[in-house]
Design an enzyme around this catalytic site. Sequence first.
Site, PDB file in Angstrom:
ATOM      1  N   THR A 196     -27.240 -25.353 -27.980  1.00 36.42           N
ATOM      2  CA  THR A 196     -26.533 -25.702 -26.645  1.00 36.42           C
ATOM      3  C   THR A 196     -26.690 -24.784 -25.342  1.00 36.42           C
ATOM      4  O   THR A 196     -26.829 -23.814 -25.866  1.00 36.42           O
ATOM      5  CB  THR A 196     -25.199 -26.070 -27.061  1.00 36.42           C
ATOM      6  OG1 THR A 196     -24.936 -27.257 -28.097  1.00 36.42           O
ATOM      7  CG2 THR A 196     -24.355 -26.536 -25.880  1.00 36.42           C
ATOM      8  N   ARG A 224     -24.750 -40.222 -32.238  1.00 39.43           N
ATOM      9  CA  ARG A 224     -23.857 -39.170 -32.688  1.00 39.43           C
ATOM     10  C   ARG A 224     -23.413 -38.386 -31.280  1.00 39.43           C
ATOM     11  O   ARG A 224     -24.279 -38.181 -30.357  1.00 39.43           O
ATOM     12  CB  ARG A 224     -24.896 -38.463 -33.499  1.00 39.43           C
ATOM     13  CG  ARG A 224     -23.993 -37.004 -34.178  1.00 39.43           C
ATOM     14  CD  ARG A 224     -24.227 -35.901 -33.246  1.00 39.43           C
ATOM     15  NE  ARG A 224     -23.597 -34.793 -33.794  1.00 39.43           N
ATOM     16  CZ  ARG A 224     -23.612 -33.444 -33.446  1.00 39.43           C
ATOM     17  NH1 ARG A 224     -24.292 -33.304 -32.387  1.00 39.43           N
ATOM     18  NH2 ARG A 224     -23.025 -32.629 -33.855  1.00 39.43           N
ATOM     19  N   ILE A 225     -22.218 -37.931 -31.409  1.00 40.45           N
ATOM     20  CA  ILE A 225     -21.725 -37.383 -30.392  1.00 40.45           C
ATOM     21  C   ILE A 225     -21.226 -36.242 -30.902  1.00 40.45           C
ATOM     22  O   ILE A 225     -20.650 -36.111 -31.921  1.00 40.45           O
ATOM     23  CB  ILE A 225     -20.572 -38.130 -29.670  1.00 40.45           C
ATOM     24  CG1 ILE A 225     -20.978 -39.558 -28.763  1.00 40.45           C
ATOM     25  CG2 ILE A 225     -19.743 -37.259 -28.527  1.00 40.45           C
ATOM     26  CD1 ILE A 225     -19.897 -40.327 -28.425  1.00 40.45           C
ATOM     27  N   GLY A 226     -21.433 -34.824 -30.289  1.00 39.95           N
ATOM     28  CA  GLY A 226     -21.135 -33.657 -30.884  1.00 39.95           C
ATOM     29  C   GLY A 226     -19.958 -33.139 -29.995  1.00 39.95           C
ATOM     30  O   GLY A 226     -19.113 -33.623 -29.196  1.00 39.95           O
ATOM     31  N   GLY A 247     -22.587 -24.338 -31.353  1.00 40.04           N
ATOM     32  CA  GLY A 247     -22.840 -24.158 -32.721  1.00 40.04           C
ATOM     33  C   GLY A 247     -22.334 -25.178 -33.562  1.00 40.04           C
ATOM     34  O   GLY A 247     -22.892 -26.321 -33.426  1.00 40.04           O
ATOM     35  N   GLU A 248     -21.922 -25.511 -34.632  1.00 43.20           N
ATOM     36  CA  GLU A 248     -21.773 -26.641 -35.407  1.00 43.20           C
ATOM     37  C   GLU A 248     -20.780 -27.432 -35.033  1.00 43.20           C
ATOM     38  O   GLU A 248     -19.387 -27.138 -35.019  1.00 43.20           O
ATOM     39  CB  GLU A 248     -21.293 -26.201 -36.972  1.00 43.20           C
ATOM     40  CG  GLU A 248     -21.079 -27.147 -37.854  1.00 43.20           C
ATOM     41  CD  GLU A 248     -20.402 -26.871 -39.038  1.00 43.20           C
ATOM     42  OE1 GLU A 248     -20.010 -27.750 -39.784  1.00 43.20           O
ATOM     43  OE2 GLU A 248     -20.551 -25.809 -39.578  1.00 43.20           O
TER      44      GLU A 248
END
Length: 325
Positions: A196, A224-226, A247-248
């Site tokens: 990111t 998918r939404i992060g 990150g995750e």
Amino acid sequence: MGGWAIAVHGGAGVDPNLPKERQEEAKRLLKRCLDIGISALRSNLPAIDVVELVVRELESDPLFNSGRGSALTENGTVEMEASIMDGPRRRCGAVSGLTTVKNPVSLARLVMEKSPHSYLGFSGAEEFAKKQGVEMLDNEYFITEDNVGMLKLAKEANSILFDYRIPTIGTCGAGAAMDSPLQMNGLPISVYAPETVGCVVVDKAGRCAAATSTGGLMNKMIGRIGDSPIIGSGTYASELCGVSCTGEGEAIIRSTLAREVSAVMEYKGLNLHEAVDYVIKHRLDEGKAGLIAVSKDGEVACGFNTTGMFRGCATEDGFMEVGVW
């Protein structure tokens, strides 16, 4: 302290074996973005303008995972997301599922300023973009040869693959990654490598702002939404600070990581550096992530529990640093 401050990032988690030339390329890009932000701050642009300007530059360069160069979905397409937040009035805008918008961060700002909403996604966000007249390009513009190769590796490994910049755990090669102990939401993944991009700024008036943009995970499921577009998780700004995370995504969402920095400053009375250190150590559980942050007093800080984080920061008193490890 006082004065302006700026920080940028290009993702947390770096392969220790990343070629030196690639490291230097990343550092040059981060330095260029810092210079753009510094020039804007010296020209008295408000923090919200500066974070948008810098993230647009990161989105337009294919080196990191945002805009052009975004990670590919399982279908080989790009679905981008971004968010922006203005600290003084806690105004915010966010977008997800973009396939044709050249600069997602600017659309996020338009959501904040030109719509009655805070978050638009997928076809609705694309339609809003058309009405606002933002620059739109075919999905192919965002796809790079490197990422096509990464998607192929991910599919061969039958797993989510973030990029070659993060090593597998105790193994070599993408195929061997199937034995990795890393998990996301309790499910095994092969390689952990978010990339990111983000920027945080406090201007001379003490106004904080933050912006974050990403293409997400390589070989991610459609839809998918992060964390990046989620206010309070990937991005947050208040009268106290501005924060951008990387990150995750699933771990950042669970911990509302960006908001936590502001919360512990407000409720525990911690300064910026203490707050960043606290949330990285105590709010991620077993998740891997990093963040950059600025405070209204002109402080700048970063923290991460990964092998490294592409980052750069500068302050009005002449301090500047660009780092990877």
